[in-house]
Design a protein around this motif. Structure first.
Motif, PDB file in Angstrom:
ATOM      1  N   PRO A 169       0.832  -1.203   0.000  1.00 19.15           N
ATOM      2  CA  PRO A 169       0.000   0.000   0.000  1.00 19.15           C
ATOM      3  C   PRO A 169       0.868   1.255   0.000  1.00 19.15           C
ATOM      4  N   GLU A 219      -4.448   4.947  -1.595  1.00 12.77           N
ATOM      5  CA  GLU A 219      -5.050   4.809  -0.271  1.00 12.77           C
ATOM      6  C   GLU A 219      -6.515   4.379  -0.355  1.00 12.77           C
ATOM      7  N   GLY A 220      -7.152   4.642  -1.463  1.00 18.38           N
ATOM      8  CA  GLY A 220      -8.559   4.256  -1.601  1.00 18.38           C
ATOM      9  C   GLY A 220      -8.758   2.757  -1.767  1.00 18.38           C
ATOM     10  N   LEU A 221      -7.663   2.018  -1.967  1.00 19.31           N
ATOM     11  CA  LEU A 221      -7.780   0.565  -2.111  1.00 19.31           C
ATOM     12  C   LEU A 221      -7.417  -0.113  -0.807  1.00 19.31           C
ATOM     13  N   GLY A 222      -8.228  -1.075  -0.417  1.00 18.39           N
ATOM     14  CA  GLY A 222      -7.862  -1.872   0.729  1.00 18.39           C
ATOM     15  C   GLY A 222      -6.916  -2.972   0.303  1.00 18.39           C
ATOM     16  N   ASP A 223      -6.313  -3.647   1.272  1.00 18.66           N
ATOM     17  CA  ASP A 223      -5.431  -4.766   0.941  1.00 18.66           C
ATOM     18  C   ASP A 223      -6.182  -5.817   0.134  1.00 18.66           C
ATOM     19  N   SER A 224      -7.453  -6.055   0.448  1.00 14.07           N
ATOM     20  CA  SER A 224      -8.203  -7.083  -0.289  1.00 14.07           C
ATOM     21  C   SER A 224      -8.439  -6.645  -1.731  1.00 14.07           C
ATOM     22  N   GLU A 225      -8.626  -5.353  -1.952  1.00 16.78           N
ATOM     23  CA  GLU A 225      -8.824  -4.881  -3.320  1.00 16.78           C
ATOM     24  C   GLU A 225      -7.515  -4.950  -4.120  1.00 16.78           C
ATOM     25  N   GLN A 266      -7.311  -7.095  -7.451  1.00 18.09           N
ATOM     26  CA  GLN A 266      -6.870  -6.362  -8.638  1.00 18.09           C
ATOM     27  C   GLN A 266      -5.676  -7.058  -9.288  1.00 18.09           C
ATOM     28  N   GLN A 287      -4.441  -9.068   6.350  1.00 19.19           N
ATOM     29  CA  GLN A 287      -3.351  -8.084   6.383  1.00 19.19           C
ATOM     30  C   GLN A 287      -2.072  -8.692   6.957  1.00 19.19           C
TER      31      GLN A 287
END
Lengths: 645, 645
Positions: free
Chosen positions: A117, A122-128, A132, A154
């Protein structure tokens, strides 16, 4: 890799071409190009980079082996793709229909490096970031993430520097994320029988059975057969909960035992497939089987279903799915559909008869044109129940009987004891016999390992009673009608509770201190059972418009122990070439295993289950006549050229 | 019904036209056709059958009302469709952007008669007959059945003669089957605040709020603010489990309390929507918030997600889904996205500033063209924390302060006590004041109901400290720099721990037996907080390229209690027309409620959340300069025409 793809050849890859997983091993063949040595062949491929060299070393590649993802084709090359590197692998299974199983499991592993990250994303979470990346690298679109993956995600991502192995189910759901590189995915195929619960732990990338475990179905404490378990549920406040917890507990034990055998843990199990008769199916899903006890035997769920393991109380990977195979009818269950998966009568030209003998005789008859199913009310005689000295197929059960037609000298074999009874040295302990069960390790074999050698015979199990009655008929003890031959006089002829009887085991060969006999009532029970089975088959034949059967498949662990010849003498099924009669062992379990290894088979059986025509045997008018005719041994009207030859 | 459909007008129906549910009530209008009486109008409609008459009577229809599914149009008619009969209903919500909410919940009810099982359809389970019927009657294709529906399905189908009401989620999953006819579906919108957890129980067919419940977030036992809870989790073995169980327990209590209020049960809750700041969001999902504590504040899950209530430990309908709204960043959470849903800055031409003041100041600025988000490190001063006599907004907290500029006479109001302090009769117990909180029942109002009237003031809460400092400045006690006016001499000027201080409440008006004062340190803390908020806003304005703000929205329950005028005197946000400053109460909760009532809004916020540009305030170079300028009251360089007018 690129060239193979263009040619339509699939090569395995877990790491998506970052030269780490070693799955895409290919061999540069020698001589085929007319060149002298390996070196000159290699000259038509790019030299390996330092990174590739490391991988080649780590994965023990031969000098002429390369990573398909790394080597570039510079000139003509003949490449051999070893079996493990092919995406379309096959495993071969011996059965009535000897067939290769294409390996195409719902579970796939993917190794990826997830980007760390940054403030920029910052708008993406670890899962996204994870999904992706799976999309960008492997084209996996719209992947869902099972909720249970999130709490640990995480930590897992960071544990080995953002390199993770992702377990994806059915190209649509992430069910596990592990730190670092892993290449072993395992699944469990489960067959819940009324008596025995069997589990096959499979390597989902090779199809190999890693471990087979079986255990007594602990529901037996609440009733030996299906009907008594239904009664228990309807008559006891917490009956359903008890039966459900019992079988779920057994499944958890099997998962624990099977994974422990190969140094893994239940949490490693990424998918489960499940078969069982309709009552076992309902109880495993915590569904009240009470409605199955009354006409028209309405089932709750017929279609296959994927249910989260955690919802069923199964202590495997909580995000794992349990694929429950379809059910056809109240008495043609997911176990029978498992047999259909394994034996594939719907894919053949020949007319196949499949008999799964248990408390009810479940019958499938047909071919690719039409397939009929039925259940016939055989009663529990074939399971050894309601027989004077009947018992389950357990330690000390007589399972084979031979009677000399001249002398009526009688000998038997008992489960857990080597050799025929006339060769036993009393009370010496013999060697465990090598029973050649087909398909997996039979439960009796396992039990044998754990308990001390039994002393002597304790009763007669299903295959034993079939042998006994067939031999009594063949030796002339019984008339074709099933009556004792009144002209015969022999020391083995006795009475038991005022009924005529025949002594199978003398008291000195038994553990119960008395003779083990077969009475006229037992003979009648076997006659009723086999007549019901036979009549049911006959009605299906009439429905199908056939007079001859090409193949007979005896399914169920029980089927493996039946003496084919004696079953034919008895007239359990219409006459057939003995070479075309197959005991396929636990075909239901095999079906569960095939469904575990090949997701297309799941779609197929879902459709086939709907396409099969179910016939209500007891409703058919012709049943009584067929039944009466079939009571005789082998049969009053039908020819049995092979049985008596 | 048919005619309406042709004309593109949606009419409600639960029973799919079998004339039982009464939902499709329509009125045949009089006079509009130029005819004399109702009878002649009715003559242009088919006469009601006996079946329809029964329904008309059961549902209290007026003489000119009919079932749209039953009446046939025979000639010209003017039909009025009453609001409750329309599929496209609207409910109006008062807010900064006064707007109607279209009612389009994910939860729909369907009443059907399921065909009984017969031998003819033995291949279908009860669940397949159910889904088949829903397809045939309502066109619902490929409906999944949540596993938890199965165990009880067969009993439920038979309980009222195969007539059932089916709860379908998002046109794709059956989550409940109830015996007989039901027309009430309820859902719960939840806002998990750091201090307060609020729940709104909504009727999903009318949009009505049936009950509002709020409770203290029990996580407070493990830390007052977000950072201390993160610390608790990282420093304690079972920290995460404890915090998760605490909030899940609170949600279960709220569900219980809210449903009990209207005679229902938690099991009736068919869906939940959930908002909360990122840490509350993670803790509710049992995700370790530890990573949020360090740069770059990586979140685990940004996208919205539907999670089974049972997976989260929520004791509502176990098959219910919990829709978790998206998160934008570590410090711009699902609560802020809820505010965006409610205030819809992305759908407006005017530049809107939304401030959600809590431990961190969360700021949204923009319009339909561009929307920016940021969080500003205000510290906890606005929550009353780290203030000498600071306390939470609870019983006895001073929340309003007025100082006479001439005499420096000071009076205050305290939570839970009627009237200004100078009108209090000691130690008489006054009447509870009628605080006009906006949006829902504020938690303090609830608490008031349960506890006895407090004696006196106990400390100063967030809105009180803002009032106090603003009034001290306005009265000349403080200089614009925040320093005490050295030329002033007054009995209320004191020292506290060697710091200059101003007495807000005399000891005889407090419950703590000593004066409640505001010290120079407190003034500095407020200055720092408001400067951080102001500077953050300024940076967003620069990023957006605007110099003027059209509307200011103060969100959060706290926002409702801020005195707008005094907040402007203090310079918490840039100058704006006072009429364009709105305190919208719990807009995050409103957003959760809107998402509960309208599934399109969920898709919208999912997209908007990704589209919003998040700005890292502490990273911006300009921050320090803006911050320094903003320390003064109201501001060293910016004009504040409205603040001082």
């Amino acid at each position: 890799m690129e060239v193979a793809r263009q040619l339509g050849v699939g090569i395995e890859s877990l790491c998506a071409g970052v030269q780490t997983c070693g799955k895409c091993r290919v061999r540069i063949e020698e001589g085929k190009l007319g060149r002298e040595d390996v070196t000159s062949n290699l000259a038509h491929a790019s030299p390996p980079s330092e990174r590739e060299k490391t991988a080649l070393k780590n994965h023990d590649f031969a000098p002429n082996e390369r990573l398909a993802c790394a080597a570039t084709v510079l000139g003509d090359l003949a490449i051999f793709i070893p079996e493990p590197s092919r995406t379309a692998k096959q495993i071969v299974r011996k059965s009535a229909t000897e067939r290769a199983i294409a390996l195409d499991p719902a579970i796939r592993l993917y190794y990826i490096d997830v980007p760390k990250p940054t403030f920029a994303d910052e708008g993406l979470g670890d899962s996204e970031r994870l999904t992706q990346q799976l999309y960008q690298r492997f084209g996996l679109e719209k992947l869902a993430v099972d909720y249970r993956v999130l709490p640990d995600l995480q930590r897992v991502l960071r544990e080995e520097g953002w390199g993770v192995t992702v377990t994806v189910w059915d190209d649509r759901e992430i069910i596990r994320v592990q730190p670092g590189f892993h290449d072993k995915a395992i699944g469990l195929a489960v067959d819940i029988g009324t008596t025995t619960v069997a589990a096959y732990l499979c390597d989902l990338s090779t199809g190999e059975v890693l471990a087979t475990e079986a255990t007594m179905n602990p529901q037996i404490a609440y009733g030996e057969d299906i009907m008594s378990r239904i009664s228990y549920v309807t008559e006891h406040e917490q009956g359903l909960a008890k039966l459900n917890e019992a079988v779920v507990g057994a499944l958890n034990e099997l998962a624990e035992a099977a994974t422990a055998r190969v140094g893994l843990e239940p949490a490693d199990i990424a998918e489960i497939t499940l078969v069982g008769n309709t009552v076992m199916h309902h109880l495993a899903l915590n569904i009240d089987p009470g409605y199955l006890g009354g006409s028209p035997f309405p089932i709750c769920l017929a279609n296959p279903m994927d249910i989260k393991a955690r919802d069923l109380g199964l202590l495997v990977n909580p995000a794992a799915n349990v694929h429950v195979l379809p059910v056809k009818a109240g008495y043609v269950g997911a176990d029978n559909m498992g047999v259909v998966v394994a034996e594939a009568p719907h894919a053949q030209d020949e007319i196949m008869l499949i008999i799964d003998v248990g408390t009810n005789g479940e019958i499938l008859l047909g071919s690719r044109d039409r397939l009929l199913s039925a259940s016939s009310p055989t009663g529990p005689a074939f399971e050894g129940a309601q027989i004077t000295f009947g018992m389950r197929a357990a330690e000390g059960a007589i399972e084979r009987v031979r009677i000399d037609p001249q002398t009526l000298a009688t000998r038997f074999r008992a489960i857990g004891r080597a050799g025929w009874s006339d060769a036993w040295a009393d009370p010496a302990v013999g060697q465990p016999p090598s029973l050649d069960g087909v398909g997996g390790t039979p439960p009796r074999a396992r039990r044998r390992r754990r308990e001390p050698e039994p002393a002597l015979a304790r009763g007669i199990c299903g295959s034993g009673i079939i042998d006994a009655v067939a031999e009594m008929f063949r030796a002339g003890v019984l008339l074709p009608s099933g009556a004792f031959n009144p002209d015969l006089d022999h020391e083995r002829l006795a009475t038991f509770n005022d009924l005529p009887a025949f002594v199978i085991a003398r008291a000195d060969r038994t553990a119960i201190g008395r003779d083990i006999v077969v009475t006229i009532a037992d003979v009648r029970a076997v006659q009723l059972a086999k007549a019901a089975l036979y009549a049911g088959t006959h009605i299906l034949m009439q429905n199908l418009g056939v007079t001859k059967i090409d193949k007979v498949v005896l399914a169920g662990a029980f089927g493996s122990y039946i003496d084919k010849q004696r079953a034919m003498i008895l007239g359990m099924f219409p006459d057939c070439e003995p070479a075309q009669v197959y005991a396929v062992g636990n075909a239901a379990g095999d079906g569960a295993r095939i469904a575990l290894l090949n997701k297309a088979k799941r779609r197929e059986i879902a459709q086939v289950a709907r396409w099969i025509e179910h016939i209500q045997i007891p409703m058919a008018d012709e049943f009584q006549q067929h039944f009466m005719n079939a009571l005789s041994m082998p049969h009053a009207t039908d020819p049995f050229p092979h049985a008596l030859s």
